[in-house]
Write a protein that holds these residues in place. Structure first.
Motif, PDB file in Angstrom:
ATOM      1  N   GLU A 125       0.757  -1.153   0.017  1.00 12.44           N
ATOM      2  CA  GLU A 125      -0.084   0.086   0.022  1.00 12.44           C
ATOM      3  C   GLU A 125       0.913   1.305  -0.130  1.00 12.44           C
ATOM      4  O   GLU A 125       0.537   2.149  -0.810  1.00 12.44           O
ATOM      5  N   PRO A 126       1.779   1.428   0.899  1.00 14.00           N
ATOM      6  CA  PRO A 126       2.818   2.625   0.650  1.00 14.00           C
ATOM      7  C   PRO A 126       3.579   2.768  -0.508  1.00 14.00           C
ATOM      8  O   PRO A 126       3.692   3.875  -0.970  1.00 14.00           O
ATOM      9  N   PHE A 127       3.949   1.593  -1.182  1.00 10.14           N
ATOM     10  CA  PHE A 127       4.542   1.662  -2.439  1.00 10.14           C
ATOM     11  C   PHE A 127       3.800   2.204  -3.415  1.00 10.14           C
ATOM     12  O   PHE A 127       4.147   3.040  -4.284  1.00 10.14           O
ATOM     13  N   LEU A 128       2.307   1.629  -3.531  1.00  6.97           N
ATOM     14  CA  LEU A 128       1.442   2.087  -4.694  1.00  6.97           C
ATOM     15  C   LEU A 128       0.927   3.692  -4.287  1.00  6.97           C
ATOM     16  O   LEU A 128       0.821   4.661  -5.292  1.00  6.97           O
ATOM     17  N   ASP A 159       2.954   4.199 -12.381  1.00  6.57           N
ATOM     18  CA  ASP A 159       1.616   3.733 -12.523  1.00  6.57           C
ATOM     19  C   ASP A 159       0.914   2.684 -11.077  1.00  6.57           C
ATOM     20  O   ASP A 159       1.665   1.697 -10.923  1.00  6.57           O
ATOM     21  N   PRO A 160       0.212   3.000 -10.540  1.00  3.79           N
ATOM     22  CA  PRO A 160      -0.341   2.529  -9.456  1.00  3.79           C
ATOM     23  C   PRO A 160      -1.225   1.334  -9.598  1.00  3.79           C
ATOM     24  O   PRO A 160      -1.656   0.763  -8.373  1.00  3.79           O
ATOM     25  N   LYS A 161      -1.514   0.825 -10.777  1.00  2.28           N
ATOM     26  CA  LYS A 161      -2.448  -0.145 -10.845  1.00  2.28           C
ATOM     27  C   LYS A 161      -1.792  -1.237  -9.927  1.00  2.28           C
ATOM     28  O   LYS A 161      -0.796  -1.779 -10.272  1.00  2.28           O
ATOM     29  N   THR A 162      -2.826  -2.209  -9.497  1.00  3.40           N
ATOM     30  CA  THR A 162      -2.238  -3.386  -8.754  1.00  3.40           C
ATOM     31  C   THR A 162      -2.030  -4.436  -9.893  1.00  3.40           C
ATOM     32  O   THR A 162      -1.085  -5.238  -9.312  1.00  3.40           O
ATOM     33  N   VAL A 163      -2.608  -4.423 -10.876  1.00  5.31           N
ATOM     34  CA  VAL A 163      -2.147  -5.302 -11.939  1.00  5.31           C
ATOM     35  C   VAL A 163      -1.770  -4.891 -13.215  1.00  5.31           C
ATOM     36  O   VAL A 163      -2.546  -4.063 -13.756  1.00  5.31           O
TER      37      VAL A 163
END
Length: 228
Positions: free
Chosen positions: A38-41, A61-65
């Motif tokens: 979460e902090p990295f995103l 890009d903070p997309k999780t995938v």
């Protein structure tokens, strides 16, 4: 200014390095989400406007995938090390055309005692290596400005883990930058103290590093006919 990572982030990664198995990870996945992912995103989200100041063609890009953050799961299919997880977390700030053509990227690495920021081409295919080497040979003046400026070299190191023992075929040994052509990876990087990674000025530090790495990345983009 708030911090992204904390001592708990490093504690998790040290624990994962000691207990690299699915049972331990499952029991501690909540800590991974809270202190690493979460902090990295959030950092990637906050870095996007800073990166846009450097180049409109790169993405944080903070997309999780499919976004900038690498998966914590290792691909062990072709490795003798069958550990299921990486003991670090990394993120690639990538070129918008990375899926169509080989492209350099910026990179941020979180690992206890081994954090760093860098940029370039890591394990490029032989054809990509040849294109970069030829471009350096044909454009030595701008390579000197991009990769040998004294201020730049005081800040960043040229990655040297994999190098040819002799000049690559087709290039004269007396070329001014023949040692640079021996590199298999075209990457510059600098280490970051754990205290910087957990400190309140991490975003500003990384933003300054992205800007400082930009002329080098711009040069690689030119070598590969990419916009910067």
């Amino acid at each position: 200014m708030s911090s992204y990572f904390s001592d708990a982030s490093f504690k998790f990664l040290r624990g994962l390095a000691r207990h690299n198995d699915k049972t331990w990870f499952a029991a501690h996945k909540a800590q991974y989400e809270e202190h690493i992912k979460e902090p990295f995103l959030r950092l990637l989200t906050d870095l996007q406007p800073d990166l846009a100041q450097v180049s409109e063609h790169f993405r944080s890009d903070p997309k999780t995938v499919g976004g900038s953050l690498f998966r914590i799961y290792r691909d062990a299919r072709f490795s003798t090390d069958k550990s299921p997880y990486k003991s670090w977390q990394g993120a690639r700030l990538y070129h918008e055309r990375r899926k169509q053509v080989p492209a350099p990227s910026f990179y941020i690495h979180l690992q206890p005692g081994e954090c760093f920021v860098g940029a370039g081409l890591w394990h490029p295919e032989p054809d990509t290596q040849r294109r970069v080497r030829q471009f350096i040979f044909d454009n030595p003046g701008s390579w000197k400005a991009a990769a040998h400026a004294p201020k730049f070299r005081r800040r960043f190191d040229f990655e040297e883990s994999e190098m040819l023992t002799r000049p690559p075929r087709g290039f004269p040994a007396e070329f001014e930058f023949i040692d640079d052509l021996k590199h298999k990876n075209f990457v510059f990087w600098r280490s970051l103290d754990d205290s910087v990674m957990t400190g309140p000025k991490l975003r500003q530090v990384l933003a300054a590093d992205l800007a400082a790495l930009a002329p080098f990345v711009d040069y690689l983009c030119a070598a590969l006919d990419l916009e910067f």
